[in-house]
Scaffold this motif. Structure first.
Motif, PDB file in Angstrom:
ATOM      1  N   ARG A 180      -2.618  -6.618   4.291  1.00 24.59           N
ATOM      2  CA  ARG A 180      -2.916  -7.661   3.290  1.00 24.59           C
ATOM      3  C   ARG A 180      -1.899  -7.617   2.146  1.00 24.59           C
ATOM      4  O   ARG A 180      -1.519  -8.649   1.607  1.00 24.59           O
ATOM      5  N   LYS A 181      -1.442  -6.418   1.790  1.00 22.51           N
ATOM      6  CA  LYS A 181      -0.434  -6.271   0.730  1.00 22.51           C
ATOM      7  C   LYS A 181       0.846  -7.021   1.087  1.00 22.51           C
ATOM      8  O   LYS A 181       1.441  -7.704   0.244  1.00 22.51           O
ATOM      9  N   TYR A 182       1.279  -6.913   2.330  1.00 20.01           N
ATOM     10  CA  TYR A 182       2.507  -7.592   2.739  1.00 20.01           C
ATOM     11  C   TYR A 182       2.313  -9.092   2.915  1.00 20.01           C
ATOM     12  O   TYR A 182       3.253  -9.862   2.731  1.00 20.01           O
ATOM     13  N   VAL A 183       1.124  -9.516   3.265  1.00 19.58           N
ATOM     14  CA  VAL A 183       0.825 -10.951   3.255  1.00 19.58           C
ATOM     15  C   VAL A 183       0.953 -11.465   1.828  1.00 19.58           C
ATOM     16  O   VAL A 183       1.595 -12.488   1.570  1.00 19.58           O
TER      17      VAL A 183
ATOM     18  N   LEU B 187      -6.480 -13.568  -1.970  1.00 21.17           N
ATOM     19  CA  LEU B 187      -6.048 -12.174  -2.101  1.00 21.17           C
ATOM     20  C   LEU B 187      -6.066 -11.688  -3.547  1.00 21.17           C
ATOM     21  O   LEU B 187      -6.105 -10.487  -3.792  1.00 21.17           O
ATOM     22  N   SER B 188      -6.078 -12.604  -4.502  1.00 20.92           N
ATOM     23  CA  SER B 188      -6.171 -12.189  -5.910  1.00 20.92           C
ATOM     24  C   SER B 188      -7.541 -11.579  -6.218  1.00 20.92           C
ATOM     25  O   SER B 188      -7.713 -10.947  -7.263  1.00 20.92           O
ATOM     26  N   ASN B 189      -8.480 -11.732  -5.302  1.00 19.14           N
ATOM     27  CA  ASN B 189      -9.815 -11.135  -5.436  1.00 19.14           C
ATOM     28  C   ASN B 189      -9.973  -9.877  -4.591  1.00 19.14           C
ATOM     29  O   ASN B 189     -11.067  -9.323  -4.512  1.00 19.14           O
ATOM     30  N   ASP B 190      -8.899  -9.443  -3.950  1.00 18.26           N
ATOM     31  CA  ASP B 190      -8.982  -8.290  -3.048  1.00 18.26           C
ATOM     32  C   ASP B 190      -9.429  -7.058  -3.822  1.00 18.26           C
ATOM     33  O   ASP B 190      -9.053  -6.854  -4.975  1.00 18.26           O
ATOM     34  N   GLU B 191     -10.206  -6.219  -3.167  1.00 16.69           N
ATOM     35  CA  GLU B 191     -10.695  -4.988  -3.812  1.00 16.69           C
ATOM     36  C   GLU B 191      -9.577  -3.975  -4.039  1.00 16.69           C
ATOM     37  O   GLU B 191      -9.679  -3.119  -4.914  1.00 16.69           O
ATOM     38  N   ASN B 192      -8.498  -4.090  -3.271  1.00 12.03           N
ATOM     39  CA  ASN B 192      -7.419  -3.113  -3.358  1.00 12.03           C
ATOM     40  C   ASN B 192      -6.409  -3.510  -4.438  1.00 12.03           C
ATOM     41  O   ASN B 192      -5.897  -4.631  -4.444  1.00 12.03           O
ATOM     42  N   VAL B 193      -6.106  -2.607  -5.332  1.00 10.90           N
ATOM     43  CA  VAL B 193      -5.186  -2.858  -6.445  1.00 10.90           C
ATOM     44  C   VAL B 193      -3.785  -3.196  -5.941  1.00 10.90           C
ATOM     45  O   VAL B 193      -3.131  -4.097  -6.474  1.00 10.90           O
ATOM     46  N   SER B 194      -3.320  -2.507  -4.924  1.00 10.60           N
ATOM     47  CA  SER B 194      -1.970  -2.761  -4.406  1.00 10.60           C
ATOM     48  C   SER B 194      -1.827  -4.182  -3.870  1.00 10.60           C
ATOM     49  O   SER B 194      -0.768  -4.797  -4.013  1.00 10.60           O
ATOM     50  N   VAL B 195      -2.878  -4.707  -3.276  1.00 16.46           N
ATOM     51  CA  VAL B 195      -2.851  -6.087  -2.786  1.00 16.46           C
ATOM     52  C   VAL B 195      -2.744  -7.042  -3.970  1.00 16.46           C
ATOM     53  O   VAL B 195      -1.912  -7.968  -3.971  1.00 16.46           O
ATOM     54  N   ARG B 196      -3.554  -6.819  -5.002  1.00 20.00           N
ATOM     55  CA  ARG B 196      -3.516  -7.702  -6.174  1.00 20.00           C
ATOM     56  C   ARG B 196      -2.170  -7.596  -6.906  1.00 20.00           C
ATOM     57  O   ARG B 196      -1.668  -8.585  -7.427  1.00 20.00           O
ATOM     58  N   ILE B 197      -1.567  -6.410  -6.934  1.00 22.84           N
ATOM     59  CA  ILE B 197      -0.234  -6.268  -7.543  1.00 22.84           C
ATOM     60  C   ILE B 197       0.777  -7.105  -6.767  1.00 22.84           C
ATOM     61  O   ILE B 197       1.610  -7.795  -7.363  1.00 22.84           O
ATOM     62  N   SER B 198       0.713  -7.069  -5.440  1.00 25.88           N
ATOM     63  CA  SER B 198       1.633  -7.875  -4.635  1.00 25.88           C
ATOM     64  C   SER B 198       1.438  -9.366  -4.880  1.00 25.88           C
ATOM     65  O   SER B 198       2.399 -10.128  -4.893  1.00 25.88           O
ATOM     66  N   VAL B 199       0.201  -9.777  -5.096  1.00 17.76           N
ATOM     67  CA  VAL B 199      -0.051 -11.179  -5.449  1.00 17.76           C
ATOM     68  C   VAL B 199       0.649 -11.495  -6.773  1.00 17.76           C
ATOM     69  O   VAL B 199       1.352 -12.499  -6.890  1.00 17.76           O
ATOM     70  N   ALA B 200       0.484 -10.624  -7.758  1.00 16.40           N
ATOM     71  CA  ALA B 200       1.081 -10.851  -9.080  1.00 16.40           C
ATOM     72  C   ALA B 200       2.610 -10.855  -9.032  1.00 16.40           C
ATOM     73  O   ALA B 200       3.256 -11.499  -9.858  1.00 16.40           O
ATOM     74  N   GLN B 201       3.189 -10.170  -8.061  1.00 14.97           N
ATOM     75  CA  GLN B 201       4.644 -10.105  -7.926  1.00 14.97           C
ATOM     76  C   GLN B 201       5.218 -11.245  -7.090  1.00 14.97           C
ATOM     77  O   GLN B 201       6.424 -11.442  -7.085  1.00 14.97           O
TER      78      GLN B 201
END
Length: 125
Positions: free
Chosen positions: A57-60, A74-88
């Motif tokens: 999900r992080k790479y998506v 994905l901005s609602n994902d429970e995983n912080v790394s996924v949300r960071i990737s969305v923000a980037q």
């Protein structure tokens, strides 16, 4: 062979139909590598955004071809790394950045502030 599948998934010349096949691989590394590929179809990015593994999900979330509706999810994902990737993500909308600017995690707010698509100064208030 795992290494062959992994490198085929990473190859930007890999045809879409093979990326679709690799998106179902049992290996998280192969699925996440397919998610990084710039040629992967949007429909497969959408499917992989529901992957059980956060790494995929992080790479998506980091793929610049991921559509806004998937980034929103994905901005609602429970995983912080996924949300960071969305923000980037360079194609993120300002409305998703505004939402992430209120995230409880300061690392996510840091990446929101660094994203050139965000022109708001809410973080300073």
């Amino acid at each position: 062979d795992y290494h062959v599948r992994l490198n085929v998934a990473l190859n930007p010349s890999t045809p879409e139909y093979i990326l679709e096949f690799l998106s179902n691989d049992k290996s998280v590394s192969v699925r996440s590598s397919a998610a990084k590929n710039p040629r992967i179809p949007v429909s497969i990015l959408d499917k992989l955004s529901n992957d059980e593994d956060w790494y995929t999900r992080k790479y998506v979330a980091g793929n610049p071809n991921t559509p806004a509706y998937v980034l929103e999810k994905l901005s609602n994902d429970e995983n912080v790394s996924v949300r960071i990737s969305v923000a980037q993500n360079p194609k993120i909308t300002e409305s998703i950045l505004d939402k992430l600017s209120n995230d409880k995690n300061e690392n996510i707010r840091y990446w929101v502030a660094r994203n050139p698509n965000w022109s708001n100064n809410k973080l300073w208030n």
